[in-house]
Design an enzyme around this catalytic site. Structure first.
Site, PDB file in Angstrom:
ATOM      1  N   ALA A   9      33.153  16.604  15.186  1.00  0.00           N
ATOM      2  CA  ALA A   9      33.463  17.760  14.341  1.00  0.00           C
ATOM      3  C   ALA A   9      32.422  17.883  13.226  1.00  0.00           C
ATOM      4  O   ALA A   9      32.019  16.878  12.626  1.00  0.00           O
ATOM      5  CB  ALA A   9      34.857  17.608  13.741  1.00  0.00           C
ATOM      6  N   LYS A  13      26.679  20.995  16.071  1.00  0.00           N
ATOM      7  CA  LYS A  13      26.574  21.397  17.480  1.00  0.00           C
ATOM      8  C   LYS A  13      26.349  22.893  17.647  1.00  0.00           C
ATOM      9  O   LYS A  13      25.433  23.315  18.346  1.00  0.00           O
ATOM     10  CB  LYS A  13      27.859  21.046  18.252  1.00  0.00           C
ATOM     11  CG  LYS A  13      28.267  19.626  18.271  1.00  0.00           C
ATOM     12  CD  LYS A  13      29.567  19.432  19.033  1.00  0.00           C
ATOM     13  CE  LYS A  13      30.724  20.222  18.518  1.00  0.00           C
ATOM     14  NZ  LYS A  13      31.273  19.786  17.239  1.00  0.00           N
ATOM     15  N   SER A  14      27.199  23.687  17.034  1.00  0.00           N
ATOM     16  CA  SER A  14      27.124  25.136  17.226  1.00  0.00           C
ATOM     17  C   SER A  14      25.827  25.711  16.693  1.00  0.00           C
ATOM     18  O   SER A  14      25.193  26.546  17.354  1.00  0.00           O
ATOM     19  CB  SER A  14      28.324  25.830  16.563  1.00  0.00           C
ATOM     20  OG  SER A  14      29.515  25.457  17.216  1.00  0.00           O
ATOM     21  N   THR A  33      35.810  30.879  22.329  1.00  0.00           N
ATOM     22  CA  THR A  33      37.098  30.517  22.918  1.00  0.00           C
ATOM     23  C   THR A  33      38.196  30.274  21.890  1.00  0.00           C
ATOM     24  O   THR A  33      39.342  30.045  22.252  1.00  0.00           O
ATOM     25  CB  THR A  33      36.957  29.252  23.793  1.00  0.00           C
ATOM     26  OG1 THR A  33      36.552  28.161  22.958  1.00  0.00           O
ATOM     27  CG2 THR A  33      35.956  29.464  24.914  1.00  0.00           C
ATOM     28  N   ALA A  34      37.856  30.325  20.610  1.00  0.00           N
ATOM     29  CA  ALA A  34      38.842  30.042  19.555  1.00  0.00           C
ATOM     30  C   ALA A  34      39.865  31.164  19.456  1.00  0.00           C
ATOM     31  O   ALA A  34      39.565  32.331  19.697  1.00  0.00           O
ATOM     32  CB  ALA A  34      38.137  29.876  18.217  1.00  0.00           C
ATOM     33  N   HIS A  48      31.717  32.822  11.037  1.00  0.00           N
ATOM     34  CA  HIS A  48      30.783  32.555  12.138  1.00  0.00           C
ATOM     35  C   HIS A  48      30.158  33.852  12.646  1.00  0.00           C
ATOM     36  O   HIS A  48      28.965  33.907  12.928  1.00  0.00           O
ATOM     37  CB  HIS A  48      31.489  31.823  13.284  1.00  0.00           C
ATOM     38  CG  HIS A  48      31.692  30.369  13.032  1.00  0.00           C
ATOM     39  ND1 HIS A  48      30.715  29.435  13.254  1.00  0.00           N
ATOM     40  CD2 HIS A  48      32.765  29.687  12.585  1.00  0.00           C
ATOM     41  CE1 HIS A  48      31.171  28.234  12.944  1.00  0.00           C
ATOM     42  NE2 HIS A  48      32.415  28.364  12.532  1.00  0.00           N
ATOM     43  N   ARG A  49      30.970  34.890  12.764  1.00  0.00           N
ATOM     44  CA  ARG A  49      30.468  36.184  13.241  1.00  0.00           C
ATOM     45  C   ARG A  49      29.413  36.739  12.277  1.00  0.00           C
ATOM     46  O   ARG A  49      28.349  37.185  12.705  1.00  0.00           O
ATOM     47  CB  ARG A  49      31.630  37.163  13.407  1.00  0.00           C
ATOM     48  CG  ARG A  49      31.234  38.426  14.144  1.00  0.00           C
ATOM     49  CD  ARG A  49      32.428  39.295  14.470  1.00  0.00           C
ATOM     50  NE  ARG A  49      33.214  38.674  15.529  1.00  0.00           N
ATOM     51  CZ  ARG A  49      34.540  38.539  15.501  1.00  0.00           C
ATOM     52  NH1 ARG A  49      35.235  38.995  14.488  1.00  0.00           N
ATOM     53  NH2 ARG A  49      35.174  37.984  16.505  1.00  0.00           N
TER      54      ARG A  49
END
Length: 186
Positions: A9, A13-14, A33-34, A48-49
């Site tokens: 976490a 990664k993202s 996918t969240a 995030h968007r």
């Protein structure tokens, strides 16, 4: 080229997966996918968007909580008309928890069937694909049976998808390491 990006976490990664896509294609489809069950998660998704949109990269965002294999098949579709887009899937462990929890009493069987469908879709996807997942097994052993089942299924899923990918990156403290180059062969 298919790549799996894994780690703990908040490991980076993202962000790494996004930069990897940006380095390999002029545009990509971001499959999220969240699911936003509470205000904090809604805020995370919105942040995030905004971060993706402000990067100056051509992202198309699709939200898909459970039918990920079907989306991969659809987007990989007819190659005669146009090539399959670069895809970024973020993330598999959230997708697995969505499938597991939606199935109720039949969670393990449904999850295994969904993982089979996912592996087939990943293997058959004709374009570039970057997939983010979590190393949930690096933590403590969950106290409850559902948590242990989820941890075990996540590990099996990650191993299957890693075998199908050309590259597997482990991200720790924001530093990606490509594991297949380091893999010890017996």
């Amino acid at each position: 080229m298919k790549a799996l990006v894994t780690g703990g976490a908040r490991s980076g990664k993202s962000g790494f997966a996004e930069r990897l896509c940006m380095s390999r294609a002029s545009r990509a489809c971001y499959i999220a996918t969240a699911q936003a069950y509470d205000m904090e998660m809604k805020e995370r998704i919105a942040l995030h968007r905004v971060q993706r949109e402000s990067a100056g990269y051509d992202w198309q965002t699709l939200e898909e909580a459970q039918a990920l294999p079907e989306v991969l098949q659809r987007l990989g579709g007819d190659q005669a008309s146009q090539p399959a887009p670069m895809l970024l899937v973020d993330c598999l462990t959230l997708w697995l928890s969505n499938v597991l929890l939606a199935a109720g009493e039949d969670g393990e069987a449904a999850s295994r069937a969904a993982m089979d469908a996912l592996a087939a879709a990943v293997e058959q996807y004709p374009g570039q694909l970057v997939i983010v997942t979590n190393e949930v097994g690096d933590g403590i052993v969950p106290e409850y049976p559902l948590g242990r089942l989820y941890r075990d299924l996540s590990g099996v899923m990650n191993q299957r998808i890693a075998r199908l990918c050309d590259e597997v990156f482990l991200v720790t403290a924001g530093i990606p390491v490509e594991l297949k180059q380091l893999e010890y062969k017996l």
